[in-house]
Design an enzyme around this catalytic site. Structure first.
Site, short mmCIF file in Angstrom:
data_model
loop_
_atom_site.label_atom_id
_atom_site.label_comp_id
_atom_site.label_asym_id
_atom_site.label_seq_id
_atom_site.Cartn_x
_atom_site.Cartn_y
_atom_site.Cartn_z
N ASP A 66 3.99 -16.21 4.11
CA ASP A 66 5.22 -15.76 3.46
C ASP A 66 5.65 -14.37 3.93
OD1 ASP A 66 2.88 -14.86 2.15
OD2 ASP A 66 3.96 -14.43 0.29
N HIS A 142 -6.35 -6.49 -0.05
CA HIS A 142 -5.86 -7.86 -0.24
C HIS A 142 -6.98 -8.84 0.13
CE1 HIS A 142 -2.93 -10.92 -0.81
NE2 HIS A 142 -2.64 -11.14 0.47
N ASP A 212 0.85 -6.91 0.53
CA ASP A 212 0.24 -7.37 -0.70
C ASP A 212 -1.05 -6.58 -0.95
OD1 ASP A 212 2.20 -9.25 -0.34
OD2 ASP A 212 0.88 -10.98 -0.38
#
Length: 306
Positions: A66, A142, A212
Site C-alpha cells: 500500500d 514497523h 508506518d
C-alpha cells in the site's frame, strides 16, 4: 514561495472508492516531492492537477504494497510520456531489484535515468540537499524496516531594502555581508548596520512524514518543533493491542508523539478500512493534541511564511 502538502491517499492496506492508499506530494518552492506511491497514485496526480513533469524526487518508506505498488505504473507512464529528465528514487535497497525484475521481464527500456539511493535503517540520514531544502530519513518501528522523512527549508539570506544599494552605493561584497547579517565597516570609519538596511527573511518551514510505525518515542528527536507532522493513526485506542501486533499506531499515540515533539500541526491518516468515518479517530487525537486534522484524499495543508 509555497510550502504545501497534498494528500493523494489516506487509507491503509486496501483502497476504497473515496480513499486511495498512501501517497503524498509536498510542493516546496514549486519543486514537487512524491512521498510513497500506493496503488492509483498517478490517477490521483491527474485528479488533483499535479504535473508529472514537476516530480523529480520520489521517496518510498518501506516495502508494503500500500506504499509502493503504484510505482510500477507511474514510472512506466513517465516513459510513455517521453520523459528525458533523470528521476531520483529513494527507498529500500530491495526496491531496485524489484524494479529491475519487473521492467526486465517486460522488455521495457527506460528512456530516462533512474538514480537510486538506498535508505539507512539504523540512523538519521541526509538524503537530499539543494539550495532551498534538505531532506532526511530516520528509522521507525514497523513489522519490516521502515523510514520516516523530514523536509526542512534552509535559512535564507536577509532581504536588502530596495533603496539601500543606490542610497549607499553598495558593492557586491558589502551586499553579501549585509544579507548574511553582518555590519559593514567602511574605510571612512562609517558603519552600515545590517539591521537598518535589510529585513529578516522568513523562518524556515518543515514537514515530517511518519508512516508506518508502532508508538515509538525515539522518533521525537527527529521531528521536534516541525510545522506540520503527518503521523499514521491506523486504529482507535481500543485496538492498541492490534496496533502493536501489526506495527501500527493509534490516533491517541500519534497525538502523544505530536505533543511530545511540540509540533505546530498534526495530520493523522493511514486509516483502517474498518472505519466508515474518521471522526472518532480525529476526536480521540484532538483530546490530547487539539490542533489535529484528519487526512482525506485531495486535502491540502499550506505552511505559511512567518
Amino acid at each position: 514561495m509555497r510550502f504545501s502538502l497534498t494528500i493523494l491517499g489516506s487509507s491503509s492496506a486496501l483502497p476504497k472508492p473515496d480513499r486511495f492508499t498512501t501517497a503524498h506530494v509536498l510542493n516546496a518552492h514549486e519543486r514537487f516531492y512524491l512521498i510513497d506511491c500506493g496503488e492509483g497514485t498517478q490517477i490521483q496526480l491527474r485528479r488533483y492537477k499535479i504535473r508529472f513533469s514537476k516530480i523529480h524526487h520520489i521517496f518510498i518508506s518501506h516495502l508494503h504494497g500500500d506504499h509502493f505498488f503504484g510505482i510500477f505504473g507511474l514510472l512506466s507512464s513517465f516513459n510513455l510520456m517521453g520523459r528525458k529528465v533523470p528521476l531520483n528514487l529513494y527507498g529500500p535497497e530491495k526496491l531496485k531489484n524489484i524494479l529491475d525484475a519487473v521492467y526486465g521481464n517486460m522488455g521495457e527500456k527506460m528512456n530516462y535515468t533512474i538514480n537510486f539511493f538506498p535508505l539507512n535503517w539504523q540512523d538519521k540520514q541526509l538524503l537530499l540537499e539543494t539550495e532551498k531544502i534538505s531532506v532526511y530519513s530516520f528509522p521507525l518501528d514497523h513489522k519490516i524496516q521502515s523510514c520516516g522523512f523530514l523536509f526542512k527549508e534552509k535559512k535564507q539570506a536577509r532581504n536588502l531594502i530596495k533603496t539601500a544599494k543606490e542610497d549607499y552605493d553598495l558593492g557586491i561584497k558589502e551586499i553579501i555581508q549585509l544579507k548574511n547579517g553582518e555590519d559593514v565597516k567602511r574605510d571612512t570609519g562609517d558603519i552600515l548596520s545590517y539591521k537598518l538596511l535589510t529585513n529578516k527573511s522568513f523562518t524556515p518551514r518543515s514537514y515530517a512524514y511518519v508512516s508506518d510505525t508502532r508508538y515509538y518515542e525515539p522518533l521525537v528527536d527527529h521531528i521536534r518543533d516541525v510545522d506540520l507532522l503527518y503521523h499514521e493513526a491506523t486504529y482507535l485506542e481500543e485496538m492498541s493491542s492490534q496496533a502493536q501486533l501489526t506495527g501500527h499506531s493509534t490516533s491517541m499515540e500519534a497525538a502523544r508523539i505530536a505533543k511530545m515533539a511540540k509540533v505546530k500541526k498534526l495530520v493523522i491518516g493511514h486509516f483502517s478500512t474498518r472505519y466508515k468515518s474518521t471522526a472518532p479517530l480525529l476526536e480521540e487525537a484532538q483530546n490530547i493534541f487539539p490542533n489535529t486534522f484528519a487526512a482525506a484524499d485531495g486535502m491540502s495543508f499550506d505552511v505559511e511564511k512567518y
